[in-house]
Design a protein around this motif. Structure first.
Motif, PDB file in Angstrom:
ATOM      1  N   GLU A 170     101.831 -23.090 -12.636  1.00 44.80           N
ATOM      2  CA  GLU A 170     101.857 -24.023 -11.507  1.00 44.80           C
ATOM      3  C   GLU A 170     100.568 -24.833 -11.485  1.00 44.80           C
ATOM      4  OE1 GLU A 170     104.397 -21.033  -8.568  1.00 44.80           O
ATOM      5  OE2 GLU A 170     102.333 -21.533  -8.039  1.00 44.80           O
ATOM      6  N   VAL A 171     100.662 -26.109 -11.150  1.00 46.99           N
ATOM      7  CA  VAL A 171      99.462 -26.931 -11.032  1.00 46.99           C
ATOM      8  C   VAL A 171      99.409 -27.549  -9.640  1.00 46.99           C
ATOM      9  CG1 VAL A 171      99.241 -27.436 -13.484  1.00 46.99           C
ATOM     10  CG2 VAL A 171     100.619 -28.959 -12.047  1.00 46.99           C
ATOM     11  N   ILE A 172      98.208 -27.606  -9.105  1.00 43.75           N
ATOM     12  CA  ILE A 172      97.940 -28.263  -7.827  1.00 43.75           C
ATOM     13  C   ILE A 172      97.195 -29.546  -8.159  1.00 43.75           C
ATOM     14  CG2 ILE A 172      96.824 -28.059  -5.573  1.00 43.75           C
ATOM     15  CD1 ILE A 172      96.779 -24.939  -6.206  1.00 43.75           C
ATOM     16  N   LEU A 177      95.916 -25.849 -23.108  1.00 46.22           N
ATOM     17  CA  LEU A 177      94.909 -25.119 -22.343  1.00 46.22           C
ATOM     18  C   LEU A 177      95.557 -24.333 -21.201  1.00 46.22           C
ATOM     19  CD1 LEU A 177      91.928 -24.532 -21.572  1.00 46.22           C
ATOM     20  CD2 LEU A 177      91.974 -26.665 -20.250  1.00 46.22           C
ATOM     21  N   LEU A 178      96.436 -24.989 -20.468  1.00 51.64           N
ATOM     22  CA  LEU A 178      97.099 -24.327 -19.343  1.00 51.64           C
ATOM     23  C   LEU A 178      97.963 -23.168 -19.824  1.00 51.64           C
ATOM     24  CD1 LEU A 178      98.155 -27.470 -17.254  1.00 51.64           C
ATOM     25  CD2 LEU A 178      96.269 -25.897 -16.765  1.00 51.64           C
ATOM     26  N   ALA A 191      96.653 -23.473 -11.418  1.00 53.02           N
ATOM     27  CA  ALA A 191      95.399 -24.146 -11.772  1.00 53.02           C
ATOM     28  C   ALA A 191      95.280 -25.372 -10.891  1.00 53.02           C
ATOM     29  CB  ALA A 191      95.372 -24.545 -13.237  1.00 53.02           C
ATOM     30  N   LEU A 192      94.064 -25.720 -10.523  1.00 52.69           N
ATOM     31  CA  LEU A 192      93.804 -26.928  -9.739  1.00 52.69           C
ATOM     32  C   LEU A 192      93.397 -28.048 -10.687  1.00 52.69           C
ATOM     33  CD1 LEU A 192      93.333 -28.474  -7.051  1.00 52.69           C
ATOM     34  CD2 LEU A 192      90.971 -27.601  -7.127  1.00 52.69           C
ATOM     35  N   LEU A 193      94.098 -29.181 -10.598  1.00 50.20           N
ATOM     36  CA  LEU A 193      93.707 -30.371 -11.342  1.00 50.20           C
ATOM     37  C   LEU A 193      92.995 -31.320 -10.383  1.00 50.20           C
ATOM     38  CD1 LEU A 193      96.988 -31.075 -13.396  1.00 50.20           C
ATOM     39  CD2 LEU A 193      95.092 -29.525 -13.936  1.00 50.20           C
ATOM     40  N   VAL A 194      91.756 -31.639 -10.687  1.00 51.14           N
ATOM     41  CA  VAL A 194      90.980 -32.594  -9.888  1.00 51.14           C
ATOM     42  C   VAL A 194      90.867 -33.861 -10.721  1.00 51.14           C
ATOM     43  CG1 VAL A 194      88.819 -33.027  -8.652  1.00 51.14           C
ATOM     44  CG2 VAL A 194      89.712 -30.685  -8.827  1.00 51.14           C
ATOM     45  N   ILE A 195      91.639 -34.862 -10.351  1.00 50.90           N
ATOM     46  CA  ILE A 195      91.814 -36.033 -11.201  1.00 50.90           C
ATOM     47  C   ILE A 195      90.787 -37.125 -10.895  1.00 50.90           C
ATOM     48  CG2 ILE A 195      93.444 -37.819 -11.956  1.00 50.90           C
ATOM     49  CD1 ILE A 195      94.350 -34.995 -12.672  1.00 50.90           C
ATOM     50  N   ASP A 196      89.956 -37.438 -11.888  1.00 55.00           N
ATOM     51  CA  ASP A 196      89.127 -38.659 -11.936  1.00 55.00           C
ATOM     52  C   ASP A 196      88.248 -38.896 -10.706  1.00 55.00           C
ATOM     53  OD1 ASP A 196      90.533 -38.929 -14.247  1.00 55.00           O
ATOM     54  OD2 ASP A 196      91.651 -40.705 -13.651  1.00 55.00           O
ATOM     55  N   ILE A 219      91.287 -19.324  -8.987  1.00 54.14           N
ATOM     56  CA  ILE A 219      92.177 -20.278  -9.639  1.00 54.14           C
ATOM     57  C   ILE A 219      91.356 -21.180 -10.552  1.00 54.14           C
ATOM     58  CG2 ILE A 219      93.664 -22.286  -9.228  1.00 54.14           C
ATOM     59  CD1 ILE A 219      94.552 -20.899  -6.639  1.00 54.14           C
ATOM     60  N   PRO A 220      91.723 -21.334 -11.815  1.00 55.08           N
ATOM     61  CA  PRO A 220      90.970 -22.211 -12.721  1.00 55.08           C
ATOM     62  C   PRO A 220      90.927 -23.649 -12.202  1.00 55.08           C
ATOM     63  CG  PRO A 220      92.572 -20.888 -13.922  1.00 55.08           C
ATOM     64  CD  PRO A 220      92.869 -20.704 -12.473  1.00 55.08           C
TER      65      PRO A 220
END
Length: 209
Positions: free
Chosen positions: A142-144, A134-135, A27-32, A60-61
């Motif tokens: 794995e998180v990006i 959620l993940l 999953a891709l985390l796009v932070i703030d 990828i979510p």
């Protein structure tokens, strides 16, 4: 104001582990990526939007975080640390940067990808947000990590993801903070003990295989 690492030598010596994310479990985390941080975030918008598109094309979510405090909330120790300079919910500063929202919306027109906005009130995207649950529900292993600020919310989230059992990939070109020194300090720490470092080129390689 340096937002990307211009001198790779300072952290490359710590980057002894190499791996690429698996699109089937990532999953891709796009932070703030919010208006409040626009001066820091604007220079990396091309890398952020490219990262979003690469991940969405790979199905990828995408998890977008939005830092905000309710009106009247003093923010506790976070508010104390930043002298009360908080992002108040409902203000323009609290909203996602237009280019980021547009990148997500444009790609979802052609790709069926889960996109979720997670609201948070501290550096970590995992604290009191339900992100881990959620993940897990989505089968993510794995998180990006991408977004701002490299050394605060991005680094804290990456570290916490690691200790919660997720494999962590941290973007060197789609994260930003107020100085090259702080940016590279995070890359050193994470490469040493927490995360595999990636960038747009390596993600393209991973998802094109």
């Amino acid at each position: 104001m340096a937002t990307q690492s211009s001198s790779t030598s300072s952290y490359k010596e710590y980057e002894i582990r190499h791996r690429l994310p698996d699109p089937k479990t990532s999953a891709l985390l796009v932070i703030d990526m919010q208006n409040h941080f626009s001066s820091i975030a604007t220079p990396i918008l091309p890398a952020i939007t490219t990262t979003i598109k690469l991940c969405m094309h790979a199905c990828i979510p995408i998890i977008l975080t939005r830092h905000r405090h309710k009106r009247g909330d003093n923010g506790g120790v976070l508010g104390e640390w930043w002298d009360g300079e908080l992002i108040v919910d409902g203000t323009p500063e609290s909203e996602l940067i237009t280019e980021v929202s547009m990148a997500v919306e444009a790609t979802t027109e052609t790709e069926i990808v889960k996109v979720v906005v997670v609201e948070k009130e501290t550096y970590s995207a995992f604290r009191k947000t339900g992100l881990e649950e959620l993940l897990r529900e989505m089968g993510v292993e794995e998180v990006i990590v991408s977004g701002v600020m490299t050394n605060l919310c991005c680094e804290t989230t990456a570290r916490e993801a690691f200790v919660r059992g997720f494999r962590v990939f941290f973007s060197t070109d789609a994260t930003a903070t107020t100085s090259t020194e702080l940016h590279e300090a995070t890359l050193k720490n994470l490469a040493y003990g927490f995360a595999y470092l990636v960038d747009c080129n390596s993600l393209h390689q991973a998802f094109s295989a």
